[in-house]
Design an enzyme around this catalytic site. Structure first.
Site, PDB file in Angstrom:
ATOM      1  N   ASP A  20       0.856  -1.196   0.000  1.00  0.00           N
ATOM      2  CA  ASP A  20       0.000   0.000   0.000  1.00  0.00           C
ATOM      3  C   ASP A  20       0.889   1.242   0.000  1.00  0.00           C
ATOM      4  O   ASP A  20       1.610   1.482   0.963  1.00  0.00           O
ATOM      5  CB  ASP A  20      -0.888  -0.061   1.256  1.00  0.00           C
ATOM      6  CG  ASP A  20      -1.685   1.217   1.473  1.00  0.00           C
ATOM      7  OD1 ASP A  20      -1.803   2.005   0.519  1.00  0.00           O
ATOM      8  OD2 ASP A  20      -2.194   1.397   2.602  1.00  0.00           O
ATOM      9  N   ASP A  24      -4.017   3.867   2.684  1.00  0.00           N
ATOM     10  CA  ASP A  24      -5.459   3.655   2.868  1.00  0.00           C
ATOM     11  C   ASP A  24      -5.798   2.197   3.188  1.00  0.00           C
ATOM     12  O   ASP A  24      -6.965   1.823   3.243  1.00  0.00           O
ATOM     13  CB  ASP A  24      -6.249   4.132   1.632  1.00  0.00           C
ATOM     14  CG  ASP A  24      -5.962   3.290   0.399  1.00  0.00           C
ATOM     15  OD1 ASP A  24      -5.094   2.400   0.466  1.00  0.00           O
ATOM     16  OD2 ASP A  24      -6.604   3.529  -0.647  1.00  0.00           O
ATOM     17  N   ASP A  28      -1.632  -0.949  -3.847  1.00  0.00           N
ATOM     18  CA  ASP A  28      -1.827  -0.113  -5.046  1.00  0.00           C
ATOM     19  C   ASP A  28      -0.577  -0.137  -5.924  1.00  0.00           C
ATOM     20  O   ASP A  28       0.432  -0.773  -5.586  1.00  0.00           O
ATOM     21  CB  ASP A  28      -2.207   1.323  -4.637  1.00  0.00           C
ATOM     22  CG  ASP A  28      -1.260   1.896  -3.606  1.00  0.00           C
ATOM     23  OD1 ASP A  28      -0.046   1.642  -3.732  1.00  0.00           O
ATOM     24  OD2 ASP A  28      -1.726   2.557  -2.649  1.00  0.00           O
ATOM     25  N   ASP A 199      -9.066 -13.950 -17.756  1.00  0.00           N
ATOM     26  CA  ASP A 199      -9.979 -14.450 -16.728  1.00  0.00           C
ATOM     27  C   ASP A 199     -11.062 -15.339 -17.368  1.00  0.00           C
ATOM     28  O   ASP A 199     -11.599 -15.007 -18.426  1.00  0.00           O
ATOM     29  CB  ASP A 199     -10.628 -13.238 -16.037  1.00  0.00           C
ATOM     30  CG  ASP A 199     -11.389 -13.608 -14.789  1.00  0.00           C
ATOM     31  OD1 ASP A 199     -10.779 -14.213 -13.894  1.00  0.00           O
ATOM     32  OD2 ASP A 199     -12.591 -13.289 -14.703  1.00  0.00           O
ATOM     33  N   GLU A 265      -6.791 -18.371 -17.982  1.00  0.00           N
ATOM     34  CA  GLU A 265      -7.302 -19.025 -16.778  1.00  0.00           C
ATOM     35  C   GLU A 265      -8.338 -20.042 -17.273  1.00  0.00           C
ATOM     36  O   GLU A 265      -9.535 -19.768 -17.312  1.00  0.00           O
ATOM     37  CB  GLU A 265      -7.953 -18.012 -15.819  1.00  0.00           C
ATOM     38  CG  GLU A 265      -8.271 -18.631 -14.472  1.00  0.00           C
ATOM     39  CD  GLU A 265      -9.624 -18.260 -13.888  1.00  0.00           C
ATOM     40  OE1 GLU A 265      -9.893 -18.616 -12.739  1.00  0.00           O
ATOM     41  OE2 GLU A 265     -10.444 -17.606 -14.582  1.00  0.00           O
TER      42      GLU A 265
HETATM   43  C1  NOJ Z   1     -11.392 -15.942 -11.689  1.00  0.00           C
HETATM   44  C2  NOJ Z   1     -10.721 -14.964 -10.767  1.00  0.00           C
HETATM   45  O1  NOJ Z   1      -9.422 -15.423 -10.474  1.00  0.00           O
HETATM   46  C3  NOJ Z   1     -11.609 -14.870  -9.550  1.00  0.00           C
HETATM   47  O2  NOJ Z   1     -10.976 -14.200  -8.488  1.00  0.00           O
HETATM   48  C4  NOJ Z   1     -12.905 -14.218  -9.965  1.00  0.00           C
HETATM   49  O3  NOJ Z   1     -13.778 -14.193  -8.865  1.00  0.00           O
HETATM   50  C5  NOJ Z   1     -13.574 -14.984 -11.106  1.00  0.00           C
HETATM   51  N1  NOJ Z   1     -12.643 -15.378 -12.129  1.00  0.00           N
HETATM   52  C6  NOJ Z   1     -14.646 -14.155 -11.775  1.00  0.00           C
HETATM   53  O4  NOJ Z   1     -14.070 -13.115 -12.516  1.00  0.00           O
END
Ligand code: NOJ
Length: 524
Positions: A20, A24, A28, A199, A265
């Site tokens: 941080d 806060d 960041d 993602d 992912e």
């Molecule tokens: C995978 C991400 O790593 C996770 O943290 C997130 O909640 C879900 N996808 C939805 O975006």
């Protein structure tokens, strides 16, 4: 795949909990910038930063309200530029998190979409009339609990969300959605980022007919957790659909022009299903089965064999992640869990592909018990469900209040991990610390990668409790049992490295203590 990616080691910065810079209590970009030296010293090559975009934070940044900016709580675009420039100066690559499956419900696209049936962005999302007789259009469930559909009173239709209602799914059948993301990729690549962690990369495309997912067995019990409910279905229509890899082939053309990497992912637990993504679409996919095993030689051996067969050089091997318990916890917690996590890192790092640490893995942290301070929406919204806060506790940089993470009140407690001896500063001064062992392992791994270049993995027979393989002139062996194992080597060799003290090579025999991995160099 860009040359720089081959043999790289990755590191996940969970931005809220890393460092941080403004007091806060929330990590960041300025904080990250100040700590880049730690990552360069550690010996990682690539830093993946979790989402920092403007967001209402319903899912801690995975609900994006603007793909082309930085949330004020994380800093500014200029801060991001500075992180990228300084990282590059230290020889580090920077990957950012792209969230294309869904937006925030506050994204201007969705605000427009929900305004009327005829809105310009209506079809950028997935809308359907209620089922005959009322209720959601099909039986799909959200990963985070409840149905995957929310009814919009104003326009009388349901919209789809595989995650929270605040995370409406985009409609990837729409050409304008595809074009919009081409521009988003270009925007960040022009700013100098080196690639994207994508993602939910397995779920962008859905069955065009939105058919029901069949149940695998009995219907889930009324008190089942979201994870149990999700696991009760055969997800044949809401994820891993045929056309999804075409999106990545298209992005690949953009990424190649910038020498950038696409890392998916791809949360599929059947390794065989990963091949399609890494054959000619993505540069790499996270191999999540590697995050799911206990400390069991047979289980890990079978899992790794299947993942390697799916395309080892296309795998990124997560040691931990912000969505799952940390390796040290999965392997028993405490000092023993940490020692095993290091051995497991040694095993993964011996394979082709890219091992990934989660921040704090280099300190040997297990999941800090956050004493009921639930922040993860899975836990907040589903009483009794286990959330993901444990692997998200703030970094421990140095002794003192705030542990060098913050001068304010941390957004999530440090949990049971709060101890001076766990901090990076204290560990840096101790040659036997977990941190220094990880550094030495990553050094040795560079040597392994250099001599084993391009060599296939050949599994070796080394007894029940030992997982061993050969890659070119290197043998990698991990002992998961008790006592000292004696591993017969294919030839006499020399010990390159071991994750624990007490390993030795005598002629063609490796002596390997419990919960340790060794690298042995054979002649040739
Ligand atoms: C995978 C991400 O790593 C996770 O943290 C997130 O909640 C879900 N996808 C939805 O975006």
């Amino acid at each position: 795949m860009p040359d720089w990616w081959q043999d790289a080691v990755g590191y996940e910065v969970y931005i809220r909990s890393f460092a941080d810079g403004d007091g806060d209590g929330i990590g960041d970009l300025q904080g990250l910038r100040r700590r880049l030296g730690h990552l360069a010293d550690l010996g990682v090559d690539v830093v993946w930063i979790t989402p920092f975009y403007p967001s209402p934070q319903a899912d801690h940044g995975y609900d994006v309200a603007d793909y082309l900016d930085v949330d004020p709580s994380f800093g500014t675009l200029e801060d991001l530029d500075a992180v990228v420039a300084e990282a590059h100066g230290l020889g580090l690559k920077v990957m950012i998190d792209l969230v294309p499956n869904h937006t925030s419900d506050r994204h201007p696209w969705f605000l427009d979409a929900r305004a009327s049936h005829h809105a310009a962005h209506r079809d950028w999302y997935v809308w359907r009339d209620p089922a005959p007789g009322g209720g959601p259009p099909n039986n799909w469930v959200s990963h985070f609990g409840g149905p995957a559909w929310t009814f919009d009173e104003a326009t009388g239709q349901y919209y789809l969300h595989l995650f929270l209602p605040e995370q409406p799914d985009l409609n990837w059948a729409h050409p304008e959605v595809r074009a919009a993301f081409d521009r988003i990729l270009e925007f960040w690549l022009d700013r100098g980022v080196d690639g994207f962690r994508i993602d939910v990369a397995h779920s962008l495309v859905k069955d065009p007919e939105l058919r029901d997912n069949p149940l695998l067995g009995d219907a889930p019990a009324p008190d089942a957790t979201p994870q149990e409910v999700f696991a009760a279905y055969d997800h044949r229509h809401d994820l891993d659909q045929p056309g999804v890899v075409d999106i990545y082939r298209r992005w690949g053309e953009i990424a190649r022009r910038h020498d950038a990497v696409l890392l998916g992912e791809v949360y599929l637990l059947d390794p065989a299903r990963l091949s399609r993504y890494v054959d000619d679409a993505l540069d790499s996919a996270f191999c999540f089965p590697a995050l799911k095993t206990g400390w069991d030689a047979d289980e890990i051996r079978r899992m790794l064999a299947a993942c390697v067969a799916a395309g080892a050089s296309g795998m990124s091997w997560p040691l931990s992640s912000h969505d799952d318990p940390r390796a040290a916890s999965r392997f028993g917690g405490g000092a023993r869990g940490s020692r095993r996590a290091l051995a497991y890192l040694g095993l993964l790092a011996g394979l082709p592909g890219v091992p990934f640490l989660l921040q704090g893995d280099e300190l040997g942290l297990d999941d800090g018990d956050t004493a009921g301070a639930n922040h993860d929406p899975i836990a907040v919204r589903n009483p009794g469900a286990v959330g993901r806060d444990g692997s998200r506790t703030p970094m421990l940089w140095e002794p003192g209040e705030g542990f060098g993470f913050t001068t304010g009140e941390p957004w999530l407690p440090f949990g049971t991990n709060r101890a001076d001896e766990h901090t990076a500063a204290v560990q840096a001064a101790d040659p036997d610390s977990h941190l220094n062992r990880v550094r030495r392992l990553l050094d040795a791994r560079r040597e392994v990668a250099a001599v084993a270049q391009g060599a296939e993995v050949r599994w070796l027979e080394a007894g029940e409790a030992v997982i061993a393989f050969q890659r070119g002139p290197v043998v990698v062996a991990c002992h998961l049992g008790e006592g000292t194992a004696r591993v017969a080597l294919p030839a006499a060799g020399g010990l390159l490295h071991a994750t624990a003290d007490g390993a030795a090579v005598d002629d063609a025999t490796l002596r390997l203590p419990s919960d340790a991995t060794a690298y042995v160099r054979l002649p040739g």
